[in-house]
Design a protein around this motif. Structure first.
Motif, PDB file in Angstrom:
ATOM      1  N   GLY A   1      35.628  35.447  56.032  1.00  0.00           N
ATOM      2  CA  GLY A   1      35.395  34.222  56.795  1.00  0.00           C
ATOM      3  C   GLY A   1      33.956  34.109  57.268  1.00  0.00           C
ATOM      4  N   LEU A   2      33.376  35.227  57.713  1.00  0.00           N
ATOM      5  CA  LEU A   2      31.978  35.219  58.150  1.00  0.00           C
ATOM      6  C   LEU A   2      31.043  34.852  57.001  1.00  0.00           C
ATOM      7  CD1 LEU A   2      29.797  35.918  60.289  1.00  0.00           C
ATOM      8  CD2 LEU A   2      29.874  38.266  59.431  1.00  0.00           C
ATOM      9  N   LEU A   3      31.266  35.437  55.813  1.00  0.00           N
ATOM     10  CA  LEU A   3      30.422  35.128  54.662  1.00  0.00           C
ATOM     11  C   LEU A   3      30.526  33.659  54.287  1.00  0.00           C
ATOM     12  CD1 LEU A   3      30.857  38.171  52.239  1.00  0.00           C
ATOM     13  CD2 LEU A   3      29.080  37.751  53.935  1.00  0.00           C
ATOM     14  N   LEU A   4      31.742  33.133  54.278  1.00  0.00           N
ATOM     15  CA  LEU A   4      31.923  31.736  53.897  1.00  0.00           C
ATOM     16  C   LEU A   4      31.240  30.805  54.890  1.00  0.00           C
ATOM     17  CD1 LEU A   4      33.227  30.104  51.660  1.00  0.00           C
ATOM     18  CD2 LEU A   4      35.324  29.989  53.019  1.00  0.00           C
ATOM     19  N   GLN A   5      31.298  31.147  56.167  1.00  0.00           N
ATOM     20  CA  GLN A   5      30.623  30.323  57.172  1.00  0.00           C
ATOM     21  C   GLN A   5      29.113  30.350  56.985  1.00  0.00           C
ATOM     22  OE1 GLN A   5      31.981  31.639  61.017  1.00  0.00           O
ATOM     23  NE2 GLN A   5      34.123  31.209  60.534  1.00  0.00           N
ATOM     24  N   MET A   6      28.570  31.482  56.581  1.00  0.00           N
ATOM     25  CA  MET A   6      27.131  31.564  56.346  1.00  0.00           C
ATOM     26  C   MET A   6      26.717  30.804  55.091  1.00  0.00           C
ATOM     27  SD  MET A   6      25.943  35.407  57.400  1.00  0.00           S
ATOM     28  CE  MET A   6      25.658  35.773  59.137  1.00  0.00           C
ATOM     29  N   LEU A   7      27.523  30.892  54.042  1.00  0.00           N
ATOM     30  CA  LEU A   7      27.185  30.215  52.799  1.00  0.00           C
ATOM     31  C   LEU A   7      27.253  28.701  52.966  1.00  0.00           C
ATOM     32  CD1 LEU A   7      29.061  32.452  50.192  1.00  0.00           C
ATOM     33  CD2 LEU A   7      26.662  32.536  50.854  1.00  0.00           C
ATOM     34  N   VAL A   8      28.246  28.242  53.720  1.00  0.00           N
ATOM     35  CA  VAL A   8      28.421  26.796  53.915  1.00  0.00           C
ATOM     36  C   VAL A   8      27.602  26.299  55.096  1.00  0.00           C
ATOM     37  CG1 VAL A   8      30.175  24.997  54.280  1.00  0.00           C
ATOM     38  CG2 VAL A   8      30.729  26.988  52.906  1.00  0.00           C
ATOM     39  N   ARG A   9      27.179  27.237  55.958  1.00  0.00           N
ATOM     40  CA  ARG A   9      26.410  26.905  57.159  1.00  0.00           C
ATOM     41  C   ARG A   9      27.231  26.035  58.097  1.00  0.00           C
ATOM     42  NH1 ARG A   9      20.888  24.580  54.947  1.00  0.00           N
ATOM     43  NH2 ARG A   9      20.327  24.653  57.154  1.00  0.00           N
ATOM     44  N   ASN A  10      28.471  26.459  58.311  1.00  0.00           N
ATOM     45  CA  ASN A  10      29.380  25.721  59.191  1.00  0.00           C
ATOM     46  C   ASN A  10      30.355  26.714  59.816  1.00  0.00           C
ATOM     47  OD1 ASN A  10      31.925  24.082  59.875  1.00  0.00           O
ATOM     48  ND2 ASN A  10      30.426  22.492  59.446  1.00  0.00           N
ATOM     49  N   ARG A  11      30.517  26.652  61.127  1.00  0.00           N
ATOM     50  CA  ARG A  11      31.347  27.602  61.853  1.00  0.00           C
ATOM     51  C   ARG A  11      32.843  27.273  61.797  1.00  0.00           C
ATOM     52  NH1 ARG A  11      29.418  32.535  62.593  1.00  0.00           N
ATOM     53  NH2 ARG A  11      27.270  32.499  63.329  1.00  0.00           N
TER      54      ARG A  11
ATOM     55  N   ARG B   1      20.607  39.626  53.004  1.00  0.00           N
ATOM     56  CA  ARG B   1      20.467  38.520  52.053  1.00  0.00           C
ATOM     57  C   ARG B   1      21.369  37.343  52.454  1.00  0.00           C
ATOM     58  NH1 ARG B   1      17.754  40.031  47.431  1.00  0.00           N
ATOM     59  NH2 ARG B   1      17.330  42.268  47.261  1.00  0.00           N
ATOM     60  N   PHE B   2      22.575  37.655  52.927  1.00  0.00           N
ATOM     61  CA  PHE B   2      23.462  36.576  53.371  1.00  0.00           C
ATOM     62  C   PHE B   2      22.918  35.896  54.629  1.00  0.00           C
ATOM     63  CE2 PHE B   2      26.792  39.200  51.120  1.00  0.00           C
ATOM     64  CZ  PHE B   2      26.947  38.299  50.077  1.00  0.00           C
ATOM     65  N   THR B   3      22.267  36.669  55.481  1.00  0.00           N
ATOM     66  CA  THR B   3      21.664  36.075  56.679  1.00  0.00           C
ATOM     67  C   THR B   3      20.567  35.090  56.294  1.00  0.00           C
ATOM     68  OG1 THR B   3      22.122  38.081  57.959  1.00  0.00           O
ATOM     69  CG2 THR B   3      20.462  36.579  58.827  1.00  0.00           C
ATOM     70  N   VAL B   4      19.732  35.478  55.321  1.00  0.00           N
ATOM     71  CA  VAL B   4      18.665  34.589  54.862  1.00  0.00           C
ATOM     72  C   VAL B   4      19.255  33.365  54.166  1.00  0.00           C
ATOM     73  CG1 VAL B   4      16.697  34.392  53.314  1.00  0.00           C
ATOM     74  CG2 VAL B   4      17.007  36.468  54.677  1.00  0.00           C
ATOM     75  N   ALA B   5      20.278  33.574  53.322  1.00  0.00           N
ATOM     76  CA  ALA B   5      20.893  32.443  52.617  1.00  0.00           C
ATOM     77  C   ALA B   5      21.523  31.457  53.584  1.00  0.00           C
ATOM     78  CB  ALA B   5      21.946  32.956  51.631  1.00  0.00           C
TER      79      ALA B   5
END
Length: 319
Positions: free
Chosen positions: A65-75, A200-204
């Motif tokens: 869930g955390l990764l998906l929120q970062m990739l989509v940029r939505n909480r 890398r996920f943080t930057v993305a």
């Protein structure tokens, strides 16, 4: 230090979980010799595998869930609100109809392929939307998931597979035995991969332009995140079914004191996810003892209340 204390609390919950159930697995029964060693067999065959499955599901789904929120940029996004879980269920039904003799690993791969396709379609639709507000993104995921779910339910009704589909939708740990959960160990490896690539996920999560300017391949990072989320979702659906609100609630709670740094957040999300599912599983076993309520049902009730609290608190803080 706080992470260590949280680990101690989860350890105490885990020890308590081993003792809860209709069968007597008390310390006295374990140390007292008996001809059939029923308590020891129950512990090894049922209680310990169930505990491990609960913790693996909580850890992996929270991080997914955390990764998906970062990739989509939505909480407000998680596998069950982005079409990932529903498309995985559709893949399972396709595998059950077209290849019923397929082993569990084969069904998992089919479900993972469908989950990846469903999540990729979700991301593609988001790229086509000119205005991506905070609420539009989860609404798109819910609509897309409802489409997948409708197709699955329609064909499941026609083919008399509704009971199987309902089992995939509801996370239930009561059927977990030794030999029926080992696939979940792969989710721990995927969680470790997510931690290795956390920076890398943080930057993305800061956007494609920012990632490209730093010399990173945004498409590859998105692909890796999509692969991890899809595989974790498929394995969990195949083994126990989906647990709602886990990938939505835990990352939001963790982000309130760790921020958006994935390397700091992933250990807390893993521990918090395991603790949340473990607590829900224990409550489901004691609320109507000796009967049992599925852990996903308890997670849905607790998760919805806690997430509403988080939303109201954030709104109050902003105002």
């Amino acid at each position: 230090m706080r992470l260590f204390v949280a680990g101690i609390v989860i350890l105490l919950l885990a020890l308590g979980s081993l003792l809860i159930g209709v069968g007597d697995v008390s310390w006295h029964a374990l140390v007292t010799p008996s001809p059939d060693e029923q308590a020891l067999q129950l512990l090894v065959i049922s209680r310990i595998p169930r505990l491990l499955a609960v913790m693996l599901v909580g850890t992996s789904l929270g991080v997914a869930g955390l990764l998906l929120q970062m990739l989509v940029r939505n909480r407000f996004v998680e596998p069950s609100t982005a079409g990932s879980a529903e498309s995985a269920s559709l893949g399972l039904m396709v595998a059950a109809v077209l290849a019923p003799q397929l082993p569990v690993v084969g069904k998992m791969l089919v479900a993972a392929a469908f989950a990846m396709g469903g999540t990729a379609l979700f991301l593609l639709i988001l790229r086509r939307i000119p205005m991506r507000s905070v609420l539009i993104v989860p609404l798109v995921g819910l609509v897309l998931g409802s489409v997948f779910d409708s197709v699955t339910t329609f064909y499941a009704y026609r083919l008399d597979l509704l009971q199987s589909v309902n089992a995939w939708k509801t996370g239930d740990f009561s059927t977990i035995l030794r030999g029926r959960y080992e696939l979940l160990w792969l989710t721990l490896g995927l969680t470790c991969c997510a931690y290795v690539a956390a920076d890398r996920f943080t930057v993305a999560g800061m956007g494609e332009s920012f990632t490209t300017n730093l010399g990173m391949n945004y498409t590859r990072i998105m692909g890796l995140g999509l692969l991890i989320v899809s595989l974790v979702t498929a394995m969990v659906v195949v083994t126990v079914g989906m647990v709602p609100f886990l990938g939505l609630l835990v990352p939001n709670l963790v982000s309130m004191f760790t921020g958006d740094n994935a390397r700091k957040a992933i250990p807390w999300v893993a521990v918090g996810g395991a603790g949340f599912v473990l607590l829900c599983d224990i409550l489901g076993r004691v609320v109507r003892f000796p009967y049992e309520i599925p852990g996903a049902t308890i997670a849905g009730v607790l998760g919805s209340v806690l997430f509403l609290y988080v939303l109201l608190r954030r709104d109050a803080r902003v105002g």
